[in-house]
Design an enzyme around this catalytic site. Structure first.
Site, PDB file in Angstrom:
ATOM      1  N   HIS A   1       0.802  -1.230   0.000  1.00 48.83           N
ATOM      2  CA  HIS A   1       0.000   0.000   0.000  1.00 48.83           C
ATOM      3  C   HIS A   1       0.828   1.270   0.000  1.00 48.83           C
ATOM      4  O   HIS A   1       0.278   2.353   0.188  1.00 48.83           O
ATOM      5  CB  HIS A   1      -0.916   0.042   1.222  1.00 48.83           C
ATOM      6  CG  HIS A   1      -1.992  -0.988   1.211  1.00 48.83           C
ATOM      7  ND1 HIS A   1      -3.247  -0.763   0.713  1.00 48.83           N
ATOM      8  CD2 HIS A   1      -1.983  -2.269   1.642  1.00 48.83           C
ATOM      9  CE1 HIS A   1      -3.982  -1.850   0.845  1.00 48.83           C
ATOM     10  NE2 HIS A   1      -3.240  -2.781   1.408  1.00 48.83           N
TER      11      HIS A   1
ATOM     12  N   LYS B   1      -7.913  13.918   4.764  1.00 50.08           N
ATOM     13  CA  LYS B   1      -7.070  12.724   4.706  1.00 50.08           C
ATOM     14  C   LYS B   1      -6.037  12.870   5.806  1.00 50.08           C
ATOM     15  O   LYS B   1      -5.908  13.950   6.396  1.00 50.08           O
ATOM     16  CB  LYS B   1      -6.386  12.599   3.346  1.00 50.08           C
ATOM     17  CG  LYS B   1      -5.697  13.905   2.889  1.00 50.08           C
ATOM     18  CD  LYS B   1      -5.102  13.787   1.500  1.00 50.08           C
ATOM     19  CE  LYS B   1      -6.104  13.900   0.380  1.00 50.08           C
ATOM     20  NZ  LYS B   1      -6.309  12.678  -0.373  1.00 50.08           N
ATOM     21  N   ARG B   2      -5.285  11.790   6.086  1.00 48.84           N
ATOM     22  CA  ARG B   2      -4.234  11.938   7.083  1.00 48.84           C
ATOM     23  C   ARG B   2      -3.286  13.067   6.695  1.00 48.84           C
ATOM     24  O   ARG B   2      -3.106  13.362   5.524  1.00 48.84           O
ATOM     25  CB  ARG B   2      -3.461  10.613   7.226  1.00 48.84           C
ATOM     26  CG  ARG B   2      -4.148   9.642   8.150  1.00 48.84           C
ATOM     27  CD  ARG B   2      -4.380  10.226   9.528  1.00 48.84           C
ATOM     28  NE  ARG B   2      -3.149  10.212  10.286  1.00 48.84           N
ATOM     29  CZ  ARG B   2      -2.810   9.246  11.126  1.00 48.84           C
ATOM     30  NH1 ARG B   2      -3.652   8.247  11.357  1.00 48.84           N
ATOM     31  NH2 ARG B   2      -1.678   9.271  11.763  1.00 48.84           N
TER      32      ARG B   2
ATOM     33  N   LYS C   1       1.252  14.341   1.044  1.00 47.97           N
ATOM     34  CA  LYS C   1      -0.108  14.686   0.604  1.00 47.97           C
ATOM     35  C   LYS C   1      -0.256  16.193   0.396  1.00 47.97           C
ATOM     36  O   LYS C   1      -1.206  16.669  -0.189  1.00 47.97           O
ATOM     37  CB  LYS C   1      -1.135  14.189   1.626  1.00 47.97           C
ATOM     38  CG  LYS C   1      -1.162  12.665   1.765  1.00 47.97           C
ATOM     39  CD  LYS C   1      -2.164  12.225   2.817  1.00 47.97           C
ATOM     40  CE  LYS C   1      -2.097  10.752   3.136  1.00 47.97           C
ATOM     41  NZ  LYS C   1      -2.783   9.901   2.148  1.00 47.97           N
TER      42      LYS C   1
ATOM     43  N   THR D   1      -8.355   6.723  -1.820  1.00 50.78           N
ATOM     44  CA  THR D   1      -9.710   6.186  -1.966  1.00 50.78           C
ATOM     45  C   THR D   1     -10.723   7.297  -1.707  1.00 50.78           C
ATOM     46  O   THR D   1     -11.845   7.240  -2.207  1.00 50.78           O
ATOM     47  CB  THR D   1      -9.968   5.015  -0.995  1.00 50.78           C
ATOM     48  OG1 THR D   1      -9.443   5.368   0.287  1.00 50.78           O
ATOM     49  CG2 THR D   1      -9.301   3.742  -1.482  1.00 50.78           C
TER      50      THR D   1
ATOM     51  N   LYS E   1     -14.485   8.463  -3.502  1.00 47.69           N
ATOM     52  CA  LYS E   1     -15.733   8.787  -2.800  1.00 47.69           C
ATOM     53  C   LYS E   1     -16.236  10.158  -3.233  1.00 47.69           C
ATOM     54  O   LYS E   1     -17.426  10.358  -3.480  1.00 47.69           O
ATOM     55  CB  LYS E   1     -15.501   8.771  -1.278  1.00 47.69           C
ATOM     56  CG  LYS E   1     -15.111   7.400  -0.752  1.00 47.69           C
ATOM     57  CD  LYS E   1     -14.553   7.444   0.672  1.00 47.69           C
ATOM     58  CE  LYS E   1     -13.822   6.154   0.983  1.00 47.69           C
ATOM     59  NZ  LYS E   1     -12.968   6.238   2.181  1.00 47.69           N
TER      60      LYS E   1
END
Ligand code: 26V
Length: 763
Positions: free
Chosen positions: A314, A497-498, A503, A604, A608
């Site tokens: 992952h 998100k985290r 990111k 992910t 969504k």
């Protein structure tokens, strides 16, 4: 069954009163019992081959609505409640949210269990019952603090099974108690199970923060999810947790195999074990050990394990790939050490390249490379999006792909549209029923038919109206629960998100600074924008906490400035979790997916948002690439350096560490420097900790390992273009429509069908 009557009976038995007299919390418990009865009455699928999905995380979220839907009584229960003037969503407020996962990896595992059951396949989850889960986030003085999140109540989804196994640790044996959560399948009459192991006497919640005695074993084994692993005690505890999970899990697999009447010699005919990232990798040597105990020779045991276990990767972030000191394993599970050595010896005999060794280093410096164990002794290795799998094969795991080309395969992630569309966005789901027929709920590819309405102004207007309603609902919730005011007419631009540097929430913050400076200079934006964040930082991740601090200081600065506030707002939801996601995602206009290309394995959340009609603003990374292919360039906003270019930049830097490009940008690009320098401006630092903001400034100007400054200019111009386009309502509505129409591919039902066809072969 007469659902209304059963609800009344339960209310009478539990509270001695009619349902109409019960409070929301009592009704929640009535529904919990009803749901549990119906789920437990369902049989497990009887199949030749059964899957066990081993995962340290299952971020299941609240289960009431989800399970009512799976049991086919969501509508009926909603109507019964409506008769009493109640709503399911209010009742669900009484349900505590388990936090058994960090983020994407754990939520994926939960979506997968949902889909495995919906497809009628025989597949159970195996994990741990963390009592305080992932910490609860508190935002205080513009900083993150952490508290335990105790979620287990006397009445909960956990079903005691009476099943126990002994796990032999270095310090002695510990009993692993099995608790189950039922996983009823939608559109079927079966239920699978999520098996969570627990200690007999768990430790009480720590007082105040999340600090606890990491050496207090076994009591602390199942206290927290991934406790702070920045020190050795925390890292060692993690190895104990992992061995606890896999040893008990492997014993459960063998017990069920024998109960099904099969010989352990044939385990690979009847069992598939999916290893979700490397956290459960010790299941490989443990299973070899247990099989040899049951009479298999070492050769036979190794062969069976090789045909039973499959591994999912992952992440390509090197720092996230687990390598345990042999001394830790020696301490936690000494009986595994000779087996790991044997497995390593066999691998080395066949493959001399030291890069593929399981055990690396010598003496006290010996480390065990968990992913290498999985790749040599699993029959399948998969990445989680097309680009990610290509990067694994061509760079990160290239030496392995050269040895085992046939093992590598891609399984692009998916999400359960039951939770992430049907339950969280019922109005859009109802419109889809009208447009493409209810069949999309079992066959998401039917959503493509929504394209027939591309020029239908009435459908486009209804999509816009539903989005507006969802935005108002979110604004109401935030006002009620957090005292936050927001303008539902503004563009809702969301990054949830985290918190991680790759990111690039910091790049989003630089955009906010750009707009702030523009407004102060009299350059008014085209329309108001609300920039919404939700993110937890790992407690020991200093730079991530600095980024949260920056966001919160910016928020306060803007809130206090009547000149800026009408045009630009920053909102950060506290304790972002699955429940928040369910409220935020349906209300989103622009979905921020801005990781440095090559770093986000899949994502992910991006899927969504897409399903709910948000338009992606993103880099060509992870599954964004596949989203872009599906919706076409007119329905997504992409920007930034390509993954190939980024990989090349990292290679250059590895060859010559002086090859700095980041600080170059800071000094050379006149538009970039003031954005970063704003971190030092007293206008901002008055709201926080100047030293923390300075540390972030120093990182961005000197290191910027995830290259925010490389992409920030194209990010700003692309985001401005998206916000401009938003003003043309029909133009924007078409983009929303195309995104929803093309999201069927990202149903986790599709993903699971692929896992089954290519890897598990469940019959
Ligand atoms: C773990 C760690 C641990 C230590 C330091 C830094 C670090 C960075 C990242 C991670 C992530 C571990 C694995 C993970 O959660 N991967 C996520 O899996 C999702 C489901 O496949 C995928 O959508 C996300 O892109 C991926 O980040």
């Amino acid at each position: 069954m007469d659902i209304n009557q059963r609800m009344q009976e339960i209310a009478q038995a539990k509270y001695g009163q009619e349902l109409s007299q019960c409070g929301d919390e009592q009704i929640y418990r009535v529904l919990l019992q009803l749901t549990q009865e119906l789920s437990q009455a369902r049989p497990a699928p009887k199949k030749e081959r059964k899957l066990y999905y081993f995962s340290a995380e299952f971020l299941i979220g609240k289960l009431l609505s989800n399970n009512l839907l799976a049991l086919g009584i969501f509508e009926e229960v909603s109507q019964i409640l409506a008769k009493y003037g109640r709503s399911l969503s209010a009742i669900e407020d009484a349900e505590p949210e388990p936090s058994l996962g960090n983020g994407g990896l754990g939520r994926l595992a939960a979506c997968f269990l949902d889909s495995i059951a919906a497809l009628g396949l025989s597949g159970d989850g195996v994990g741990l019952n963390y009592h305080y889960g992932l910490f609860e986030q508190k935002l205080e003085n513009n900083k993150q603090n952490e508290r335990p999140n105790p979620w287990i109540e006397d009445e909960s989804w956990l079903i005691p099974t009476g099943i126990e196994f002994e796990v032999a640790f270095g310090f002695g044996p510990v009993k692993a108690k099995l608790l189950d959560i039922a996983v009823p399948g939608a559109h079927t009459d079966i239920a699978n199970r999520l098996h969570l192991f627990d200690v007999e006497k768990p430790a009480p919640a720590p007082k105040g923060g999340i600090d606890f005695d990491k050496t207090d074993l076994p009591a602390q084994l199942t206290s927290f999810l991934y406790p702070d692993d920045s020190d050795d005690a925390g890292r060692l505890l993690r190895v104990y947790q992992q061995y606890f999970m896999v040893s008990a899990g492997a014993q459960l697999v063998l017990k069920e195999l024998e109960e099904r009447g099969f010989d352990p010699h044939t385990i690979s005919d009847h069992v598939a074990i999916q290893i979700n990232d490397t956290h459960p990798s010790m299941v490989i040597p443990e299973l070899v050990r247990l099989l040899t105990q049951r009479g298999l020779t070492m050769d036979e045991a190794v062969e069976q394990v090789k045909r039973t276990c499959a591994y999912t990767n992952h992440t390509i972030l090197a720092e996230a790939l687990e390598k345990w000191p042999m001394s830790f394993i020696e301490k936690a599970a000494p009986q595994l050490v000779p087996i790991i050595r044997e497995l390593d010896k066999r691998a080395k005999a066949e493959h001399s390249d030291p890069k593929v060794a399981i055990i690396q280093g010598e003496g006290a410096g010996e480390i065990v490379h968990m992913a290498h164990l999985d790749i040599h002794y699993g029959y399948s290795v998969n990445g989680v999006a097309a680009l990610h799998t290509e990067i694994l094969k061509n760079s990160e795991l290239k030496p392995f792909a050269d040895i085992y080309p046939g093992k590598f395969n891609n399984k692009t992630n998916g999400v359960t549209l039951r939770r992430w569309l049907e339950v969280c966005n019922p109005k859009l789901a109802a419109l889809l029923d009208e447009c493409v027929g209810k069949e999309w709920r079992t066959d998401p590819s039917r959503l493509n038919r929504l394209m027939d309405y591309y020029n239908d102004t009435s459908v486009l207007d209804r999509m816009t109206a539903i989005k507006a309603e969802n935005k108002r609902a979110l604004a109401d919730t935030l006002r009620r629960e957090a005292g936050i005011e927001m303008d539902p007419e503004s563009v809702f631009d969301i990054q949830v998100k985290r918190l991680h540097e790759y990111k690039r929430q910091q790049m989003n913050a630089l955009y906010v600074i750009r707009k702030y400076l523009d407004i102060k200079a009299g350059k008014i934006p085209e329309r108001p924008v609300t920039v919404i964040f939700g993110a937890k930082a790992a407690p020991a991740y200093v730079m991530a906490k600095h980024i949260i601090h920056l966001i919160l200081c910016l928020r306060q600065l803007i809130e206090n400035d009547p000149q800026v506030r009408p045009w630009l707002r920053v909102v950060m939801v506290e304790n972002y979790n699955v429940s928040w996601a369910e409220k935020l995602i349906p209300a989103c206009d622009i979905s921020e997916q801005i990781s440095l290309a090559s770093k986000e394995a899949s994502g992910t959340g991006n899927m969504k948002f897409m399903a709910n009609g948000a338009v992606t603003l993103g880099t060509r990374d992870g599954a964004n690439v596949e989203i872009a292919d599906l919706v076409g360039p007119d329905n997504i906003y992409t920007f930034g350096a390509s993954s190939n270019w980024i990989i090349e930049l990292y290679d250059q830097k590895a060859r010559d560490p002086k090859m700095g490009y980041q600080s170059g940008i800071y000094y050379q690009r006149p538009d970039v420097k003031p954005l970063v320098d704003f971190l030092l401006d007293p206008v901002l630092t008055q709201y926080g900790d100047a030293a923390d903001l300075k540390a972030l400034w120093a990182d961005l100007t000197g290191k910027d390992w995830f290259m925010s400054l490389l992409d920030v200019e194209s990010y700003i111009s692309t985001r401005d273009r998206a916000i401009h386009d938003y003003g043309d309502k029909p133009f924007w509505a078409r983009k929303m429509l195309v995104n929803t129409a093309r999201c069927g591919f990202f149903s986790s039902d599709r993903t699971i069908e692929e896992y089954n066809k290519d890897i598990w072969h469940l019959k």
